[in-house]
Design a protein around this motif. Structure first.
Motif, PDB file in Angstrom:
ATOM      1  N   UNK A 332      -5.815 -29.203 -93.607  1.00 31.46           N
ATOM      2  CA  UNK A 332      -4.747 -29.990 -92.993  1.00 31.46           C
ATOM      3  C   UNK A 332      -4.254 -29.346 -91.714  1.00 31.46           C
ATOM      4  N   UNK A 333      -3.706 -30.163 -90.853  1.00 28.88           N
ATOM      5  CA  UNK A 333      -3.006 -29.629 -89.693  1.00 28.88           C
ATOM      6  C   UNK A 333      -3.888 -29.309 -88.514  1.00 28.88           C
ATOM      7  N   UNK A 334      -5.202 -29.376 -88.687  1.00 26.54           N
ATOM      8  CA  UNK A 334      -6.058 -29.054 -87.568  1.00 26.54           C
ATOM      9  C   UNK A 334      -6.164 -30.261 -86.648  1.00 26.54           C
ATOM     10  N   UNK A 335      -6.097 -30.008 -85.362  1.00 29.17           N
ATOM     11  CA  UNK A 335      -6.252 -31.116 -84.434  1.00 29.17           C
ATOM     12  C   UNK A 335      -7.730 -31.423 -84.303  1.00 29.17           C
ATOM     13  N   UNK A 336      -8.035 -32.513 -83.625  1.00 31.26           N
ATOM     14  CA  UNK A 336      -9.422 -32.964 -83.563  1.00 31.26           C
ATOM     15  C   UNK A 336     -10.314 -31.961 -82.832  1.00 31.26           C
ATOM     16  N   UNK A 337      -9.704 -31.097 -82.022  1.00 27.07           N
ATOM     17  CA  UNK A 337     -10.540 -30.148 -81.292  1.00 27.07           C
ATOM     18  C   UNK A 337     -10.837 -28.905 -82.114  1.00 27.07           C
ATOM     19  N   UNK A 338     -10.253 -28.820 -83.297  1.00 27.71           N
ATOM     20  CA  UNK A 338     -10.471 -27.632 -84.113  1.00 27.71           C
ATOM     21  C   UNK A 338     -11.468 -27.935 -85.220  1.00 27.71           C
ATOM     22  N   UNK A 463     -17.449 -20.718 -79.544  1.00 31.99           N
ATOM     23  CA  UNK A 463     -17.811 -21.705 -78.526  1.00 31.99           C
ATOM     24  C   UNK A 463     -18.698 -22.793 -79.135  1.00 31.99           C
ATOM     25  N   UNK A 464     -19.660 -22.375 -79.952  1.00 35.29           N
ATOM     26  CA  UNK A 464     -20.497 -23.313 -80.707  1.00 35.29           C
ATOM     27  C   UNK A 464     -19.653 -24.361 -81.421  1.00 35.29           C
ATOM     28  N   UNK A 465     -18.619 -23.871 -82.084  1.00 37.05           N
ATOM     29  CA  UNK A 465     -17.731 -24.743 -82.854  1.00 37.05           C
ATOM     30  C   UNK A 465     -17.052 -25.784 -81.970  1.00 37.05           C
ATOM     31  N   UNK A 466     -16.622 -25.370 -80.801  1.00 34.06           N
ATOM     32  CA  UNK A 466     -15.961 -26.304 -79.888  1.00 34.06           C
ATOM     33  C   UNK A 466     -16.956 -27.383 -79.427  1.00 34.06           C
ATOM     34  N   UNK A 549     -12.520 -33.287 -70.676  1.00 30.64           N
ATOM     35  CA  UNK A 549     -13.088 -31.936 -70.732  1.00 30.64           C
ATOM     36  C   UNK A 549     -13.010 -31.414 -72.162  1.00 30.64           C
ATOM     37  N   UNK A 550     -13.806 -30.404 -72.459  1.00 24.50           N
ATOM     38  CA  UNK A 550     -13.730 -29.750 -73.767  1.00 24.50           C
ATOM     39  C   UNK A 550     -12.452 -28.909 -73.834  1.00 24.50           C
TER      40      UNK A 550
END
Length: 707
Positions: A332-338, A463-466, A549-550
């Motif tokens: 929970x609580x993670x934004x879409x970029x996480x 970085x891979x994760x992003x 942008x990322x």
DNA sequence: GCTTAGGTTTCG
């Protein structure tokens, strides 16, 4: 009368309480004179006893524990004067009635938890040789008044518990005069009571009871063979107790907190990674890759969040009834970029108190913590601080620093330098005793010259994760009007996938289409691969149908082997067309400006421990580090050759395994300045300035004694 | 002054 009178007079003090037995009552011959009681008590012979009870002395941190005072007293007063003894009821003999005292072995317990009423509530179940299991309920406002139980098998002594009948079973409930002692239940361990009571009675009889319960319990088989399970032994879906050290923590949302822990063992399953913002993390926000591989992320939910909030990085803990869950679903609580990785072992401490679920701090001196420290100390490579841990240790580098030196000041000894007021430049002649980080790539940082904050260079895994999170939204994406859009095949082993490319119309019209592309849907690896074809690659994503942008955790620009990062705080980043009219070379500055990115600078940051014959001194090598090594930090980030040159310089100054005598003497220029440490206190810091590393022309060393 | 919880697994 007689021997009793002599012993009594030696043992008793004014203010003591005495209890007499075996006396005869007679008429007082002095009643007319002293107007006291008309009778007196005569104690004489072997049948008479007088007990002396010493009132507890006021607490005095320097004095002996109460137990020892008690035993010293009983030795002094011999058989005729004894402290009153508490009586203990066997659990099998309990009947509903007034308060009693009991001993028992803990067979179940819940850590104290906040009740809906005014107190914390502890639930425990105890047993003894009568084999009766009795539930005990303790309500106390203060946590420290609760029994200090660490594991099943611990032994408790409870005073002031009242037997009640509830649903046809006898239960013990805390009442007035309650106090608790807890003992380790392992045969052979020291019999040391854990308690918050400032004074308590404890003698050889108590010790005997504890030892009898220990040896009885060891033959009963209700003690867990292994008290807790290590990360190396944990199996999916298992519930287990984990003894560990807290390294860092971060809030996820109001019902969830992340604890990053280790126990010195390696879990055979891949561990869940949770990406959180570094600025909400308490403790280091990242660790060396080796350390990361043995760190378990534990998600703490609901009622346990409150107790988790009290914990500090470095604390030793036991987490009870932790659950190992293979393949995380969602955090929970993670934004879409996480990103949350799937198919990794996750550890959850669910809400509620069933099965004793909870967290507790273990004291530093407990055998469990001693063992854990031993195991952790044996992990190879851990003596070295990781990059971000080092950031915690070091004070914030100064924003301004006087660094000019005419090199005309006389050298001083370190002891003398330390007595000087800050704000000056000094010359010293010193040897390098040690330095951090030993892994030199960790000396590379990202620095924002605008807000003067420093950030770690993220590792490829992050970085891979992003990138993978960014490629998840594969829906339609309408590019900006200035862009020409098309597709390229993904390189290498992914033939069926097309990557979105967007080019600046203006650049294409000038025949410069290879100079800058916006690339959508690629992995980190693919981006690096394509960076050999295109001079500038800006990775982009689809975000709700628009091109974006990322996340700035990842590089915003790839230029050949170099990667460029932006400051999250100072950037107002958006996809915009760079103005290339009249711009001959499109470089990172041109791209950053067009995108509204505040470019982060690569910097080198090291801590050096210097020594001379008088003292040692920690200094930073930062502002002038590039000059010192004659290496650009940006090159060190991308080039092995540049890294080697730093490495060789450090090896020369501080040969691995070499003795002090083998280390060359250095003439350094040091600037001293005031900086605030993490606690906001002023401290004097030193930086190497205006100094360049050169090897002496031959192998001859400088004069080791400048005096 | 005498409630709270009274073991028995979240559902992320």
């Amino acid at each position: 009368m007689g021997a009793l009178a002599k012993e009594f007079s030696q043992a008793v003090n004014q203010g003591d309480v005495v209890v007499a037995s075996g006396f005869t009552v007679g008429k007082s011959p002095t009643v007319n004179k002293d107007k006291l009681h008309p009778c007196n008590l005569l104690l004489s012979g072997d049948d008479a006893y007088i007990y002396v009870s010493r009132l507890p002395t006021p607490p005095d941190p320097g004095s002996q524990p109460a137990v020892k005072r008690g035993s010293a007293l009983s030795a002094q007063v011999s058989r005729t004067t004894k402290a009153p003894k508490y009586t203990y009821v066997r659990l099998g003999d309990l009947k509903a009635g007034p308060a009693v005292n009991v001993y028992g072995v803990v067979t179940f317990f819940k850590q104290p938890y906040k009740s809906r009423g005014t107190d914390f509530c502890s639930i425990l179940k105890i047993t003894d040789q009568s084999k009766k299991e009795i539930l005990c309920k303790v309500f106390c406002k203060k946590l420290e008044d609760h029994p200090n139980i660490f594991q099943i098998g611990d032994i408790v002594r409870l005073h002031g518990v009242k037997p009640h009948s509830y649903r046809n079973c006898i239960e013990l409930v805390k009442t007035f005069g309650f106090s608790a002692l807890t003992f380790d239940g392992v045969v052979g361990r020291p019999v040391e009571p854990r308690t918050s009571s400032r004074s308590f009675h404890f003698d050889q009889d108590d010790r005997r009871v504890v030892e009898e319960l220990r040896s009885w319990a060891s033959g009963q088989g209700f003690l867990p063979a292994v008290s807790t399970i290590t990360l190396s032994a944990v199996e999916p879906k298992q519930y287990f107790d984990l003894t560990c050290q807290l390294l860092a923590k971060a809030p996820i949302d109001t019902t969830c907190i992340l604890l990053r822990v280790w126990d010195g063992t390696r879990c055979p399953y891949k561990l869940l990674k949770v990406i959180v913002e570094p600025d909400v993390t308490e403790g280091p926000s990242s660790f060396s890759a080796e350390k990361e591989s043995v760190i378990a992320n534990i998600l703490i939910y609901d009622n346990h969040v409150e107790s988790a909030k009290q914990l500090k990085p470095g604390d030793f803990l036991r987490i009870y009834n932790l659950r190992a869950i293979p393949g995380s679903s969602k955090v929970p609580g993670l934004t879409s970029t996480q990103a949350v990785e799937v198919d990794h072992m996750a550890f959850h401490l669910h809400g509620g108190t069933a099965f004793g679920r909870g967290i507790r701090l273990l004291p530093e001196d407990s055998p469990e913590v001693q063992e854990l420290k031993r195991v952790i100390a044996a992990i190879p490579g851990d003596e070295e601080l990781s990059d971000s841990e080092m950031m915690e240790v070091w004070s914030t580098p100064p924003e301004s620093l006087e660094r000019t030196c005419g090199h005309d000041v006389q050298p001083v000894m370190l002891s003398q330098l330390k007595r000087s007021e800050p704000g000056r430049v000094h010359h010293v002649r010193v040897q390098l005793r040690s330095y951090e980080p030993l892994r030199l790539h960790q000396a590379l940082k990202l620095y924002c010259s605008k807000c003067t904050t420093m950030r770690e260079v993220p590792d490829d895994e992050v970085v891979d994760g992003v990138f993978s999170e960014a490629s998840r939204d594969s829906g339609p994406c309408s590019p900006p009007t200035w862009a020409l859009s098309g597709q390229v095949d993904a390189p290498r082993d992914t033939p069926n996938r097309a990557l979105g490319v967007h080019l600046s119309t203006q650049l294409v019209s000038e025949g410069r289409s290879k100079e800058l592309v916006f690339l959508r849907g690629s992995t980190l690896e693919e981006t690096c691969h394509l960076a050999s074809t295109y001079q500038n690659i800006v990775p982009v994503r689809s975000s709700g149908g628009q091109m974006d942008l990322l996340d700035l955790s990842a590089p915003f620009l790839f230029r050949g082997r170099k990667r460029y990062y932006g400051c999250k705080r100072c950037s107002e980043a958006a996809v915009r067309e760079p103005c290339a009219v009249g711009v001959e070379l499109i470089d990172e500055k041109v791209v950053a400006e067009a995108l509204g990115v505040q470019l982060l600078q690569f910097v080198l940051l090291m801590k050096l421990e210097l020594q001379d014959s008088t003292d040692t001194l920690d200094v930073f090598l930062w502002r002038d580090a590039e000059n010192f090594f004659a290496v650009a930090a940006e090159d060190a980030a991308a080039s092995q050759e540049a890294q080697n040159s730093i490495h060789q310089a450090m090896n020369f100054l501080c040969p691995p395994g070499g003795s002090t005598g083998e280390r060359p003497w250095m003439d350094l220029c040091l600037a001293s300045y005031e900086a605030k440490d993490n606690g906001g206190q002023n401290q004097t810091c030193y930086q190497i300035c205006q100094t360049i590393f050169t090897r002496p022309p031959s192998s001859t060393r400088s004069n080791p004694n400048p005096a």
